[in-house]
Write a protein that holds these residues in place. Structure first.
Motif, mmCIF file in Angstrom:
data_model
loop_
_atom_site.group_PDB
_atom_site.id
_atom_site.type_symbol
_atom_site.label_atom_id
_atom_site.label_comp_id
_atom_site.label_asym_id
_atom_site.label_seq_id
_atom_site.Cartn_x
_atom_site.Cartn_y
_atom_site.Cartn_z
ATOM 1 N N SER A 124 0.808 -1.219 0.000
ATOM 2 C CA SER A 124 0.000 0.000 0.000
ATOM 3 C C SER A 124 0.843 1.271 0.000
ATOM 4 N N PHE A 125 2.118 1.161 0.183
ATOM 5 C CA PHE A 125 2.983 2.338 0.302
ATOM 6 C C PHE A 125 3.115 3.110 -1.018
ATOM 7 N N GLY A 130 1.527 7.507 -6.664
ATOM 8 C CA GLY A 130 1.119 7.356 -8.054
ATOM 9 C C GLY A 130 1.574 6.085 -8.741
ATOM 10 N N TRP A 131 2.141 5.149 -7.990
ATOM 11 C CA TRP A 131 2.532 3.873 -8.569
ATOM 12 C C TRP A 131 1.306 2.966 -8.615
ATOM 13 N N GLU A 132 1.227 2.121 -9.647
ATOM 14 C CA GLU A 132 0.118 1.186 -9.794
ATOM 15 C C GLU A 132 0.636 -0.246 -9.748
ATOM 16 N N PHE A 133 -0.123 -1.117 -9.074
ATOM 17 C CA PHE A 133 0.215 -2.535 -9.112
ATOM 18 C C PHE A 133 0.118 -2.992 -10.555
ATOM 19 N N PRO A 145 6.078 -14.928 -4.846
ATOM 20 C CA PRO A 145 6.180 -13.758 -5.726
ATOM 21 C C PRO A 145 6.061 -12.453 -4.938
ATOM 22 N N SER A 146 6.641 -11.421 -5.509
ATOM 23 C CA SER A 146 6.533 -10.069 -4.966
ATOM 24 C C SER A 146 5.668 -9.249 -5.902
ATOM 25 N N ARG A 147 5.331 -8.051 -5.458
ATOM 26 C CA ARG A 147 4.475 -7.158 -6.237
ATOM 27 C C ARG A 147 5.337 -6.256 -7.133
ATOM 28 N N MET A 148 4.960 -6.201 -8.397
ATOM 29 C CA MET A 148 5.633 -5.318 -9.345
ATOM 30 C C MET A 148 4.727 -4.118 -9.569
ATOM 31 N N TYR A 149 5.288 -2.941 -9.391
ATOM 32 C CA TYR A 149 4.569 -1.700 -9.616
ATOM 33 C C TYR A 149 5.114 -0.999 -10.836
ATOM 34 N N ILE A 150 4.279 -0.166 -11.433
ATOM 35 C CA ILE A 150 4.654 0.618 -12.602
ATOM 36 C C ILE A 150 4.285 2.080 -12.360
#
Length: 152
Positions: A124-125, A130-133, A145-150
């Motif tokens: 959630s950080f 403005g980063w999106e999952f 797995p880890s979460r990749m943000y864009i």
């Protein structure tokens, strides 16, 4: 609120050794790996790596991050990656990480590099800035797995 300034490592080349030591102390990656990557940034080899630090007026590093080709995950098609995001515990909650993330995004965008990616276990950080999952990715040596943000 703490007064600090964000620097590209290319602007403070005399601090490369200090910055490499600081990142090493936070993440346990060998100092030599940081030195090599930071020296590549200083020499201007390619668009990245790039490294950034937030420093107090006395020069103390209180935050930092890097931009590298791949942050050691199985999605080599997602690059470049923001890595090693860290703010000293005594300076958290003051917007330093957000300022670093915004600074690096704008800096990369000015270089014509967009989007940029970030691999993390946080959920959630980064949305606050403005980063999106984007997807899940497997980090090297990880069993989950880890979460990749864009950010685009």
């Amino acid at each position: 609120m703490t007064n600090y300034k964000i620097y590209r490592i290319t602007e403070i080349t005399e601090r490369v050794d200090d910055a490499a030591e600081w990142f090493n102390s936070k993440w346990g990656v060998p100092k030599e790996a940081y030195l090599e990557s930071m020296n590549d940034a200083v020499s201007g080899d390619g668009e990245y790596p790039q490294w950034y630090v937030a420093c107090l007026e006395d020069g103390q590093i209180v935050g930092g991050l890097g931009v590298i080709e791949n942050d050691f995950h199985d999605r080599s098609d997602l690059a470049p990656n923001v890595c090693a995001v860290f703010t000293e515990p005594d300076f958290r909650g003051q917007g330093i990480a957000g300022a670093l993330l915004n600074f690096v995004y704008e800096d990369m965008k000015a270089l014509g590099v967009s989007p940029i990616y970030l691999l993390t276990d946080h959920d959630s950080f980064y949305e606050r800035y403005g980063w999106e999952f984007y997807c899940e990715a497997m980090g090297d040596g990880e069993d989950q797995p880890s979460r990749m943000y864009i950010k685009r």
